[in-house]
Every structure is written in C-alpha cells, then in structure tokens.
Design a protein around this motif. Structure first.
Motif, PDB file in Angstrom:
ATOM      1  N   PHE A 253     -30.486 -11.709  11.093  1.00 47.37           N
ATOM      2  CA  PHE A 253     -30.935 -12.014  12.446  1.00 47.37           C
ATOM      3  C   PHE A 253     -30.407 -10.980  13.428  1.00 47.37           C
ATOM      4  O   PHE A 253     -29.383 -10.333  13.200  1.00 47.37           O
ATOM      5  N   SER A 254     -31.161 -10.798  14.508  1.00 49.71           N
ATOM      6  CA  SER A 254     -30.692  -9.984  15.616  1.00 49.71           C
ATOM      7  C   SER A 254     -29.911 -10.883  16.564  1.00 49.71           C
ATOM      8  O   SER A 254     -30.182 -12.079  16.661  1.00 49.71           O
ATOM      9  N   ALA A 255     -28.940 -10.322  17.251  1.00 45.57           N
ATOM     10  CA  ALA A 255     -28.115 -11.124  18.160  1.00 45.57           C
ATOM     11  C   ALA A 255     -27.614 -10.233  19.282  1.00 45.57           C
ATOM     12  O   ALA A 255     -26.463  -9.776  19.266  1.00 45.57           O
TER      13      ALA A 255
ATOM     14  N   GLY B 129     -31.276 -14.136  20.166  1.00 48.24           N
ATOM     15  CA  GLY B 129     -31.497 -13.463  18.903  1.00 48.24           C
ATOM     16  C   GLY B 129     -32.589 -14.159  18.114  1.00 48.24           C
ATOM     17  O   GLY B 129     -32.942 -15.318  18.373  1.00 48.24           O
ATOM     18  N   ARG B 130     -33.138 -13.450  17.145  1.00 51.31           N
ATOM     19  CA  ARG B 130     -34.169 -14.062  16.312  1.00 51.31           C
ATOM     20  C   ARG B 130     -34.001 -13.627  14.866  1.00 51.31           C
ATOM     21  O   ARG B 130     -33.432 -12.574  14.578  1.00 51.31           O
TER      22      ARG B 130
ATOM     23  N   TRP C 211     -27.053  -9.018  12.148  1.00 55.65           N
ATOM     24  CA  TRP C 211     -26.069  -9.872  11.506  1.00 55.65           C
ATOM     25  C   TRP C 211     -26.717 -10.562  10.309  1.00 55.65           C
ATOM     26  O   TRP C 211     -27.944 -10.578  10.160  1.00 55.65           O
ATOM     27  N   ARG C 212     -25.858 -11.154   9.449  1.00 54.25           N
ATOM     28  CA  ARG C 212     -26.342 -11.836   8.248  1.00 54.25           C
ATOM     29  C   ARG C 212     -25.593 -13.165   8.076  1.00 54.25           C
ATOM     30  O   ARG C 212     -24.361 -13.209   8.180  1.00 54.25           O
ATOM     31  N   ALA C 213     -26.361 -14.215   7.826  1.00 53.80           N
ATOM     32  CA  ALA C 213     -25.790 -15.524   7.502  1.00 53.80           C
ATOM     33  C   ALA C 213     -26.156 -15.856   6.066  1.00 53.80           C
ATOM     34  O   ALA C 213     -27.298 -15.642   5.638  1.00 53.80           O
TER      35      ALA C 213
ATOM     36  N   THR D 139     -29.317 -17.762  18.839  1.00 55.05           N
ATOM     37  CA  THR D 139     -30.568 -17.412  18.165  1.00 55.05           C
ATOM     38  C   THR D 139     -31.594 -18.512  18.393  1.00 55.05           C
ATOM     39  O   THR D 139     -31.274 -19.620  18.839  1.00 55.05           O
ATOM     40  N   GLU D 140     -32.824 -18.187  18.049  1.00 59.96           N
ATOM     41  CA  GLU D 140     -33.868 -19.187  17.957  1.00 59.96           C
ATOM     42  C   GLU D 140     -33.544 -20.151  16.825  1.00 59.96           C
ATOM     43  O   GLU D 140     -32.575 -19.964  16.080  1.00 59.96           O
ATOM     44  N   THR D 141     -34.339 -21.196  16.694  1.00 60.77           N
ATOM     45  CA  THR D 141     -34.155 -22.166  15.614  1.00 60.77           C
ATOM     46  C   THR D 141     -35.026 -21.783  14.430  1.00 60.77           C
ATOM     47  O   THR D 141     -36.236 -21.588  14.572  1.00 60.77           O
ATOM     48  N   LEU D 142     -34.402 -21.657  13.280  1.00 59.85           N
ATOM     49  CA  LEU D 142     -35.112 -21.322  12.044  1.00 59.85           C
ATOM     50  C   LEU D 142     -35.374 -22.592  11.254  1.00 59.85           C
ATOM     51  O   LEU D 142     -34.454 -23.364  10.970  1.00 59.85           O
ATOM     52  N   LEU D 143     -36.627 -22.829  10.915  1.00 61.91           N
ATOM     53  CA  LEU D 143     -37.014 -23.951  10.058  1.00 61.91           C
ATOM     54  C   LEU D 143     -37.506 -23.397   8.734  1.00 61.91           C
ATOM     55  O   LEU D 143     -38.338 -22.488   8.699  1.00 61.91           O
ATOM     56  N   LEU D 144     -36.992 -23.949   7.648  1.00 71.28           N
ATOM     57  CA  LEU D 144     -37.388 -23.520   6.307  1.00 71.28           C
ATOM     58  C   LEU D 144     -37.762 -24.726   5.464  1.00 71.28           C
ATOM     59  O   LEU D 144     -37.201 -25.813   5.644  1.00 71.28           O
TER      60      LEU D 144
END
Length: 529
Positions: A440-442, A412-413, A476-478, A509-514
């Motif tokens: 995100f998509s999953a 997912g991304r 989906w939502r986090a 999912t991929e890794t999200l960096l913020l």
C-alpha cells in the motif's frame, strides 16, 4: 448473465479493433430517402412521454423480419460485409464526430432505428441493403424486410478511429483516455444473478443523434423490455478520456426483483491475488482489477476482483452514494506482457451520482471464467426501495472513462494483494495456512512510524501480522497468516476480510475488502513443492 448466445465480447472487439465491420450508410442515399419521409419534431420531453406511454401498454416484442436469413449471417459472413467509405454521416461537417452503422446478423437481430436531430427536428436514416457492399454469395443479400441496423459507432473527425459504439441490447463502450476499448456499460441491469433468474436484457430500440460543439455528441435512446421502458440522454464529451452525462428516466411495467442502475461490465480472469487459477503465461489478464466505492460518509473502499469457483453476488451498503466504479489500477506493461491488447491501457469507469440516490447498495457480481474472452464482472447500484410496477424513476450520473477515479486521495491506498504459503521460511510450512501480502501507499507515514494492521475475518484464524516499509520504495507492506484448516471442505464458504492500516489510532489507508475461497487456497498450496 449472458447478454448474447454468442461471445459478444469477441464480436465487438472484432468490430472495433480489426475494422471487420465496415458498415456505413451512403450519406446521399440516406438524406434523399429521409427527405422523402419528412422530418418530425423531437425533444427530450417528447421521448420521455413516449417511454411513459409505452410502459402503460402490454409489451410487444420487436418484430424481427427475415429471422432465418439473419441466422445465416454468422461471425464470418458478417465480417465479409463492408461499408462504402465515402458516405459517413456528418463526414462533411468540420470538426464533427462521424457516425457509422453496424449491420444486423445472427448475434444482433433486434432492429435498431436511427435518426439524426438538428434544430428540434428528427430525420430517420433508413436501413437499406444498398448502403453496404455485400459479396454475391453472402446470405445477407436475401434480406428483404429488415427495417433496422444493429447499432452505430462514432469516429474521431481527424483520425477516423472509433471512440464510442452502441451495439447489442443497451450496451455501449468508449475508447477511454488511451484509445483502447475495454469494459462496457449499459442502460439498465434487470435481475442480474438472482437465484430464480433469468436475467432480462432491455434493448435500445431507437436512437436520436445530435451534434454538439466540436466532436461532442448527444445520443437519445428509447428502451423497451417486458419489465421496463426508458428514455435516455447521453451527452458525450472528450477531455483526457470520455466524460458522459447520463439521464435515465425509467418506467416499470412489472415488479423487478433486482434493479441495477448504471451497470458496468468487465473481464477479470486472474491477477496478483489469483495467478494460480490460470495456466496462461502472462502475469495478469483483466480489463479491471477492482471495485472502488466512495460512500456517503466519505469512506473509501477497495475490493480486488475475483474469479470465483462459482457465481457470487455481494452487496455493499452505500446510502447517499458518492461514487463507484470498476478500476484498472495496474498500469505497468510488465505486469501483463501483452503487446496485442494492452491491458494496461484499458480505461477505468467511474459513476458519480448527480443527486442523492438515497438508500441502496453497490452490487458486485462475479462469474467464474477460464478465458479472457468472457465478460464475467458486473457492478451496479441497486435502490433500497422495491422496484414496483407502475413506478417512475429518474437517475442522473456522470460516467467518466478515464485513467483513475476522479476523486481526491488524501489517504493511502492498496496497490497490490498477493497470496502464498503461510509460515516462516526455513521452517516446516503449516498445513492449510496461507500468507496474505498487501502492498500500500501511505503518503502520511514517516519511516520511523509504527503503523498497525487492522483486520477482521468472517472465518479462519488470523496470526503473524506485520507492517513494514518496502526497502528502496516509498510504499509499505502488510503481511498476515490465515489458518483455514477447520473450515468445511464441502461448502466452500468464502472468508471475508476487512483491512485497513492505522497509525496512532488513525486510519491512513482506504478500506480493503477481500473474499477468499478455501477451495482455491488449497489449490494454491497444492502447487507448493
């Protein structure tokens, strides 16, 4: 990091969008002059030898003849100059792309020599005022010693629309998969955003252009600057976008503190994660909305872009890098509402090394901007080894100007990140607490799964984590609250977040960096009633 004293972005948009630069040589004139000069043997190896020899000698700045006259050819006077349309290079070659030249002026003074190549022989297209229609009162008529063009553009053989252009320093752009110009690339980035500065901009001083099959074209280029020389081969092919095989042979005259390979330049004013930073009425404005990285260990990283309060340079360690690029993931017109420049049509640009580049890092440089006319984003790969004078380097990579990264996506991304006031609706909102919302998509998740949000933060306090399906969709939502009340109000050090979604201890999912800045978060919360 400014590549020209004027707004290069606006000037190039004018050249490629409105057709303001009608700068074509008369083919018959150019051919006659070239025949008088005589063709010369040319090869990729001979160009490499030229760059190597040049690097062994002291740097000689380009001779800019008629500098005072060129200074008078400003944006408006430049747009008065037009080409004679019946004499485009390769116009009569069936199925071949056509080439047209850009006229020099205040913002493009460095002379660029251009040659055509056929059967191993190179023939120069000499600059001459007679190649252009110039109004009688235009100061360009006083040019008497200028020996080069500003660059060139390449047109489709059927529509005559531009699909590639080289203009300014070592920059070039393509129309990507939609025919819409957006972000740029360049041959090399030198000392971008280093503390002591300034950035150095090598220039392509000469081009050798060779026709390929159909509309394909190969551009060879010679690079020169105080610190480096280089030989470049750029093989361009169009298929669902523009695909370019780039070989860069770089020779260092001097030590370089930050050597940037395959640099990409783009614009990000604001998006879903930063809507509060701009007064504009449109929902989002950007040519790219994130940096995507595929590491040597197959980790997929997504870093949404920022418009930071001050210049930021971040390094993402990526030994044996498999790919990186500046992406435009948001493709919905409704998220931009701009029917003039169509940001949803801007291409993504993906860099894929064709060999193991070894140790190094993907660098992301973000500058503050208050308008969409400024290119304020740069991404490139920096080798781990020091760039020392006297060394030689070769880098081969595929550069794809397309809709999305050309890699499989089994995970997912993240498709949207948003910020708002923290806390619970209907209850008093806590001070200095923001809510981060990540959609995100999953594809691997089932409706009855119970995935978890895995998040680490460099500062602040994390609480109220939750993950749930978005009703009526497959996504989906986090959500999570971040308390930054205890952070120093003067230093404005960013909060670095690392996030991924897991299901049964497996990443889905991929890794999200913020990267979030307290000053900007406080501005967001100040707008809360």
């Amino acid at each position: 990091m400014k590549d020209q004293p004027f707004n290069r972005r606006a000037l190039l948009q004018s050249a490629l969008g409105t057709g303001a630069f009608f700068l074509l040589p008369r083919l018959s004139f150019a051919q006659d002059a070239a025949e008088q000069q005589g063709a010369q043997p040319f090869s990729w190896d001979s160009l490499t030898d030229t760059a190597r020899t040049l690097a062994a000698a002291p740097y000689q700045p380009p001779e800019i003849a008629d500098r005072d006259v060129l200074e008078q050819v400003d944006y408006d006077r430049h747009n008065e100059i037009s080409f004679r349309t019946d004499n485009t290079i390769w116009k009569d070659a069936e199925g071949s792309s056509r080439v047209q030249m850009f006229f020099p002026g205040r913002y493009f003074k460095d002379p660029v020599r251009i040659f055509t190549v056929a059967d191993g022989m190179a023939t120069e297209v000499p600059f001459d005022l007679d190649l252009f229609d110039i109004p009688a009162d235009n100061p360009a008529r006083a040019l008497g010693q200028t020996k080069g063009f500003a660059g060139f553009r390449v047109q489709d053989p059927e529509t005559d629309l531009d699909w590639m252009a080289f203009l300014g320093a070592s920059y070039w752009r393509t129309s990507g998969h939609t025919g819409q110009f957006g972000l740029s690339t360049r041959g090399l980035a030198l000392n971008t955003a280093i503390p002591d500065g300034p950035e150095e901009f090598p220039i392509f001083t000469s081009f050798w252009l060779e026709r390929g099959e159909g509309s394909d074209m190969t551009a060879y280029a010679l690079m020169d600057s105080p610190s480096v020389t280089g030989a470049y081969r750029i093989v361009s092919h169009r298929e669902n976008g523009v695909i370019q095989d780039v070989t860069a042979r770089v020779f260092l005259r001097q030590n370089v503190e930050r050597l940037g390979i395959a640099p990409l330049t783009s614009m990000f004013w604001y998006g879903k994660n930063s809507r509060h930073l701009a007064p504009d009425w449109r929902p989002e404005i950007h040519d790219s909305d994130g940096l995507q990285i595929l590491t040597g260990s197959d980790e997929r990283i997504w870093r949404p872009l920022n418009n930071p309060p001050h210049t930021m340079a971040n390094a993402f360690q990526a030994p044996s890098l498999k790919g990186f690029g500046l992406m435009q993931r948001e493709r919905d017109f409704n998220e931009y509402q701009d029917d003039g420049v169509f940001y949803e049509k801007r291409a993504s640009a993906w860099i894929e090394p064709q060999s193991d580049w070894g140790d190094g890092a993907v660098m992301l440089v973000e500058l503050r901007t208050d308008d969409e006319i400024h290119d304020n984003i740069v991404a490139f790969w920096q080798p781990g080894e020091a760039a020392q004078a006297g060394t030689e380097h070769e880098f081969q990579y595929k550069l794809s100007w397309i809709d999305d990264a050309p890699i499989s996506a089994p995970m997912g991304r993240f498709i949207a990140t948003r910020l708002g006031a923290g806390g619970v609706p209907g209850q008093p909102r806590p001070k200095d607490v923001i809510k981060l919302v990540c959609d995100f998509s999953a594809p691997g998740l089932a409706p009855d799964d119970e995935p978890s949000l895995n998040i680490t933060a460099s500062d602040g306090h994390i609480f109220n984590e939750a993950v749930r399906p978005i009703v009526g969709t497959e996504n989906w939502r986090a959500t999570v609250d971040i308390d930054f009340a205890q952070m120093n109000t003067e230093q404005d050090n960013p909060i670095d977040l690392r996030i991924y979604i897991a299901n049964k201890d497996m990443a889905v999912t991929e890794t999200l960096l913020l990267q979030l800045f307290p000053s900007q978060l406080r501005k967001l919360l100040a707008n809360t009633p």
